[in-house]
Design a protein around this motif. Sequence first.
Motif, PDB file in Angstrom:
ATOM      1  N   LEU A 178       1.026  -0.790   0.200  1.00  0.00           N
ATOM      2  CA  LEU A 178      -0.398   0.018   0.203  1.00  0.00           C
ATOM      3  C   LEU A 178       0.582   1.595   0.424  1.00  0.00           C
ATOM      4  CD1 LEU A 178      -3.115   1.354   0.427  1.00  0.00           C
ATOM      5  CD2 LEU A 178      -2.244   0.838   2.801  1.00  0.00           C
ATOM      6  N   SER A 179       0.633   2.031  -1.072  1.00  0.00           N
ATOM      7  CA  SER A 179       1.438   3.553  -0.959  1.00  0.00           C
ATOM      8  C   SER A 179       0.381   4.340  -1.181  1.00  0.00           C
ATOM      9  CB  SER A 179       2.421   3.409  -1.843  1.00  0.00           C
ATOM     10  OG  SER A 179       1.635   2.987  -3.552  1.00  0.00           O
ATOM     11  N   PHE A 180       0.864   5.693  -0.837  1.00  0.00           N
ATOM     12  CA  PHE A 180      -0.011   7.148  -0.550  1.00  0.00           C
ATOM     13  C   PHE A 180       0.935   8.405  -0.107  1.00  0.00           C
ATOM     14  CE2 PHE A 180      -0.235   5.178   3.308  1.00  0.00           C
ATOM     15  CZ  PHE A 180      -0.322   6.066   4.216  1.00  0.00           C
ATOM     16  N   ASP A 181       0.095   9.551  -0.904  1.00  0.00           N
ATOM     17  CA  ASP A 181       0.915  10.388  -0.459  1.00  0.00           C
ATOM     18  C   ASP A 181       0.235  10.764   0.501  1.00  0.00           C
ATOM     19  OD1 ASP A 181       2.814  10.156  -2.459  1.00  0.00           O
ATOM     20  OD2 ASP A 181       1.411  11.572  -3.746  1.00  0.00           O
ATOM     21  N   ALA A 182       1.004  11.675   1.443  1.00  0.00           N
ATOM     22  CA  ALA A 182      -0.103  12.469   2.910  1.00  0.00           C
ATOM     23  C   ALA A 182       1.042  14.017   3.498  1.00  0.00           C
ATOM     24  CB  ALA A 182       0.055  11.218   3.688  1.00  0.00           C
ATOM     25  N   SER A 183       0.397  14.229   4.050  1.00  0.00           N
ATOM     26  CA  SER A 183       0.931  15.944   4.490  1.00  0.00           C
ATOM     27  C   SER A 183       0.059  16.020   5.894  1.00  0.00           C
ATOM     28  CB  SER A 183       0.531  16.955   2.886  1.00  0.00           C
ATOM     29  OG  SER A 183      -0.421  17.354   3.248  1.00  0.00           O
ATOM     30  N   SER A 184      -0.018  17.278   6.144  1.00  0.00           N
ATOM     31  CA  SER A 184      -0.661  17.300   7.945  1.00  0.00           C
ATOM     32  C   SER A 184      -0.558  18.754   7.816  1.00  0.00           C
ATOM     33  CB  SER A 184       0.158  16.872   8.329  1.00  0.00           C
ATOM     34  OG  SER A 184      -0.795  16.216  10.279  1.00  0.00           O
ATOM     35  N   ASP A 185      -0.806  19.611   8.529  1.00  0.00           N
ATOM     36  CA  ASP A 185      -1.010  20.944   9.355  1.00  0.00           C
ATOM     37  C   ASP A 185      -0.509  20.783  10.837  1.00  0.00           C
ATOM     38  OD1 ASP A 185      -3.279  19.636  10.343  1.00  0.00           O
ATOM     39  OD2 ASP A 185      -4.282  21.306  10.561  1.00  0.00           O
ATOM     40  N   GLN A 186       0.342  20.017  11.223  1.00  0.00           N
ATOM     41  CA  GLN A 186       0.550  19.005  12.220  1.00  0.00           C
ATOM     42  C   GLN A 186       1.366  17.860  12.821  1.00  0.00           C
ATOM     43  OE1 GLN A 186      -2.100  19.212  15.826  1.00  0.00           O
ATOM     44  NE2 GLN A 186      -3.930  20.043  13.999  1.00  0.00           N
ATOM     45  N   ALA A 187       2.143  17.660  13.316  1.00  0.00           N
ATOM     46  CA  ALA A 187       2.346  16.311  13.134  1.00  0.00           C
ATOM     47  C   ALA A 187       1.492  15.761  13.998  1.00  0.00           C
ATOM     48  CB  ALA A 187       4.156  16.311  14.367  1.00  0.00           C
ATOM     49  N   ARG A 188       1.243  14.145  13.473  1.00  0.00           N
ATOM     50  CA  ARG A 188       0.389  13.485  13.939  1.00  0.00           C
ATOM     51  C   ARG A 188       0.506  12.291  13.290  1.00  0.00           C
ATOM     52  NH1 ARG A 188      -4.855  14.743  12.953  1.00  0.00           N
ATOM     53  NH2 ARG A 188      -4.108  16.678  11.799  1.00  0.00           N
ATOM     54  N   THR A 189       0.222  10.655  14.226  1.00  0.00           N
ATOM     55  CA  THR A 189      -0.110   9.016  14.500  1.00  0.00           C
ATOM     56  C   THR A 189      -1.207   9.238  13.393  1.00  0.00           C
ATOM     57  OG1 THR A 189       1.183   9.271  15.931  1.00  0.00           O
ATOM     58  CG2 THR A 189       0.306   7.068  15.531  1.00  0.00           C
ATOM     59  N   MET A 190      -1.429   8.947  12.561  1.00  0.00           N
ATOM     60  CA  MET A 190      -2.328   8.232  11.477  1.00  0.00           C
ATOM     61  C   MET A 190      -2.243   6.411  11.737  1.00  0.00           C
ATOM     62  SD  MET A 190      -2.157   9.795   8.271  1.00  0.00           S
ATOM     63  CE  MET A 190      -3.615   7.986   7.456  1.00  0.00           C
ATOM     64  N   LEU A 191      -3.278   5.497  11.265  1.00  0.00           N
ATOM     65  CA  LEU A 191      -3.252   4.203  10.962  1.00  0.00           C
ATOM     66  C   LEU A 191      -4.072   4.189   9.319  1.00  0.00           C
ATOM     67  CD1 LEU A 191      -4.623   2.851  13.489  1.00  0.00           C
ATOM     68  CD2 LEU A 191      -2.260   3.252  13.501  1.00  0.00           C
ATOM     69  N   ALA A 192      -2.733   2.927   8.214  1.00  0.00           N
ATOM     70  CA  ALA A 192      -3.433   2.300   7.611  1.00  0.00           C
ATOM     71  C   ALA A 192      -2.735   1.255   7.365  1.00  0.00           C
ATOM     72  CB  ALA A 192      -2.306   3.407   6.555  1.00  0.00           C
ATOM     73  N   GLY A 193      -4.047   0.205   6.567  1.00  0.00           N
ATOM     74  CA  GLY A 193      -4.321  -1.015   7.118  1.00  0.00           C
ATOM     75  C   GLY A 193      -5.616  -1.277   5.564  1.00  0.00           C
ATOM     76  N   ILE A 194      -5.393  -2.652   5.333  1.00  0.00           N
ATOM     77  CA  ILE A 194      -6.101  -3.575   5.199  1.00  0.00           C
ATOM     78  C   ILE A 194      -7.201  -4.174   5.989  1.00  0.00           C
ATOM     79  CG2 ILE A 194      -5.244  -3.705   2.797  1.00  0.00           C
ATOM     80  CD1 ILE A 194      -4.205  -5.705   3.013  1.00  0.00           C
ATOM     81  N   GLY A 195      -7.939  -5.245   5.046  1.00  0.00           N
ATOM     82  CA  GLY A 195      -9.031  -5.692   6.400  1.00  0.00           C
ATOM     83  C   GLY A 195     -10.145  -5.604   6.055  1.00  0.00           C
ATOM     84  N   LEU A 196     -11.053  -6.666   6.711  1.00  0.00           N
ATOM     85  CA  LEU A 196     -13.078  -6.644   6.920  1.00  0.00           C
ATOM     86  C   LEU A 196     -13.271  -6.272   8.179  1.00  0.00           C
ATOM     87  CD1 LEU A 196     -12.765 -10.548   5.895  1.00  0.00           C
ATOM     88  CD2 LEU A 196     -12.993  -8.717   4.631  1.00  0.00           C
ATOM     89  N   ASN A 197     -14.496  -5.793   7.674  1.00  0.00           N
ATOM     90  CA  ASN A 197     -14.619  -4.452   8.484  1.00  0.00           C
ATOM     91  C   ASN A 197     -15.462  -5.803  10.231  1.00  0.00           C
ATOM     92  OD1 ASN A 197     -15.509  -2.877   6.937  1.00  0.00           O
ATOM     93  ND2 ASN A 197     -17.771  -3.539   6.095  1.00  0.00           N
ATOM     94  N   GLU A 198     -15.770  -6.825   9.860  1.00  0.00           N
ATOM     95  CA  GLU A 198     -15.952  -7.389  11.143  1.00  0.00           C
ATOM     96  C   GLU A 198     -14.877  -8.438  11.755  1.00  0.00           C
ATOM     97  OE1 GLU A 198     -16.308 -10.196   7.085  1.00  0.00           O
ATOM     98  OE2 GLU A 198     -17.256  -7.992   7.383  1.00  0.00           O
ATOM     99  N   ALA A 199     -13.629  -7.742  11.013  1.00  0.00           N
ATOM    100  CA  ALA A 199     -12.289  -8.647  11.633  1.00  0.00           C
ATOM    101  C   ALA A 199     -11.507  -7.501  11.818  1.00  0.00           C
ATOM    102  CB  ALA A 199     -11.721  -9.507  11.036  1.00  0.00           C
ATOM    103  N   PRO A 200     -10.157  -7.952  12.591  1.00  0.00           N
ATOM    104  CA  PRO A 200      -9.547  -6.662  12.911  1.00  0.00           C
ATOM    105  C   PRO A 200      -8.294  -6.245  11.762  1.00  0.00           C
ATOM    106  CG  PRO A 200      -9.263  -8.463  14.383  1.00  0.00           C
ATOM    107  CD  PRO A 200      -9.647  -8.911  13.343  1.00  0.00           C
ATOM    108  N   PHE A 201      -8.060  -5.281  11.089  1.00  0.00           N
ATOM    109  CA  PHE A 201      -7.286  -4.760  10.040  1.00  0.00           C
ATOM    110  C   PHE A 201      -6.356  -4.936  10.348  1.00  0.00           C
ATOM    111  CE2 PHE A 201     -11.159  -3.006   8.890  1.00  0.00           C
ATOM    112  CZ  PHE A 201     -11.228  -2.651   7.422  1.00  0.00           C
TER     113      PHE A 201
END
Length: 756
Positions: A178-201
Amino acid sequence: MKYLMNKTKYIFLFILSISFLGCEEEDEANLPEVVAGFTFIQSETTGTVTFTNISEEAQLYEWDFGNGTTSTEINPIRTFAEGTFTVSLKASNIAGASNTFEDQITIDIPDTMPDFDSGLLTNGGFEAGGDSWTGNALNVQTEGGNSFNLANVETAGNPFDVNLSQVVAITQGTNYILSFDASSDQARTMLAGIGLNEAPFTNTTVEVDLTTDMQTFTLQLSAADFGGANSRVLFDMGAAVGTVVIDNVSLVEGGDGSDSNTGGDSGSLEACDGGELVNDFETADDSIFNNFGGGVGSIIDNADTSVNSSAKLGQYVKNAGEVFGGITIALENNIALNNGTFTIDVNSTSVRQLLFKLEGLNQELILPTSGAGWETISYDFTGQSGEVTGITLIMDNGTQGDGTADWTIQFDNIRLCGNESSGGGNALEACDGGELVNDFETADDSIFNNFGGGVGSIIDNADTSVNSSAKLGQYVKNAGEVFGGITIALENNIALNNGTFTIDVNSTSVRQLLFKLEGLNQELILPTSGAGWETISYDFTGQSGEVTGITLIMDNGTQGDGTADWTIQFDNIRLCGNESSGGGGTCTPPAAGEFITDGGFEQNAGCWQLINNGGTVTISTTVNNGGSNSGQIKTTPGSNPALKQERVGAGTITPNTTYVVQFDIQASTTDVPADGAVFQAFTFSEPAEGSTDPAVQHVLVTGDASFPTTWETRTYTFTTAASVDGGVSLLLELVCGGAGTCTGTINIDNVSITAQ
């Protein structure tokens, strides 16, 4: 009678006024006319314009780029936004005469944004607005009139409660990238991933810096525990309230599923095949830098991973007013170099001549940066071998920095490429056809001039299993001494021309052994193996002149202790591959009151160092201003060839005293320096030989683009520093910038340094 006298007086005044008027007109006619002018080359894709100053008879320059910015550089490089700009150049001379030239440039940068491949996703570049994307963060907008859209997400402030997702078919047991570009107005921790709605990502934590520039992230993800047509790619934006920008999302099969965030792609940076990484600065801190002369090195966070994906970088700033400010980077371990090439990734906003020096070998090369962002620069040290103890970087050596972004570079990923095995073993090798300088069989201790705590002696060989000689030379560096060495007297002076010296050495510890040719002031430093007898080869190709003695120093600047660790035996000094020197003779002393030896170049470079540095430096036998010869310097793009004499007048030149440097200069009529070529001249007040104090540089002239095509005598003065026990060095160089058309040839003759 009175009338006649008055009349005579008026006639005299009339003639006198005509004479003055005529002189004034003649003086004005003799003043050189200033003619301003420039050409330019522009990049069609970046808006960067390289200006070449072609003004005549001018020394001062005032640029107005028509966009609110100005410059006093000779050949500036600027990046423009789109539009039409009137650029003007006012050229002046020191007498106040001036002329102005202007021209228009039009910048039209084509839209080269490639179509984005989303892999298994659809609309990964948000070109179709919010189609195929869902979530309480969805807010697609177009920015700046560009053709691509950004998902601009306003977070609600609840931990991981604001998200953006897309349904995608995932195959269980498969790895994904999984690749993507991101920027933010402040330093932050975010999550990115793959999975199912009924199961942990399968999520990976992503640290987004405070930046308006897009950072590129690449995640290795595994679908080992789930799969199906209703799987999702999901972004949770984190707890920090504010704005996050997401773009260019791609999901493809592949990778190792290690959940590692590799942060970005390599862009245009190139890692050599099989290269050995010297330092990527990811775990380093500022303690690795030895800063000198106003240079400052530090480890910083990478604010833009779009080209260089590293999290950490090295940064080097050359401060205001400093001409020699640089940094030396400490190595985790010394590097055994043998015909290797070093590469370094460099990010610069201005063209800089970047010196890359191998400490321990005293080898250096200078190449220009492009000033256009990240690039990989390759420094080829083919033909060099030995132990590298550190790496020094200097920007535009001899030119004042100003501490701004123009005098700042980021650097990363120093690699050693194509390094050959340095062999090993202790078999002694005599070069074919080598001339034996000394085998020490009949010598005694009187051949040694010991200095600074070094002691030379002739000893019996106690072990003839490798070296069968009956007698050897021995050299000990005594306790507490940092400069202790020996100079070996020669039976006769040696006429050197492109020769290589070899010496058999026996050591029990690795020692950086300096081998210096007295009379030429040429030296090379190579390591001993510390494993017994071996033959070390010192290549002085390109050097010529009269050698009056040979000096050996172990680990110059490091204290010895007088033990076996600081003792070497040596034998069989040979001169190999020496060519006929084609005339000339010994380097005769300068005339009384002068300090430069062979200022007329009549002795075929015996007294001068010819430093090519990417160009060509020779002794011309066809061009001269009296006598038969002159020194000739030819420059090429990115080079700084030079003529140099070191430590003249040692013991005679006095501190805090004004001296005069004079020489004749002439440019070749068929290769007049152009397109960024400049002449520079410096002297250096040298401390005593072996001192750890640096030399003090005196700028005679820098950035001089005025080149006469007939012989012209130039005179400069300088005042020596408080410490000048080692005499004075003189450097004359012709420097080319990064322009691919930069060229030029000059001749120098009748060089002298005298007291004022």
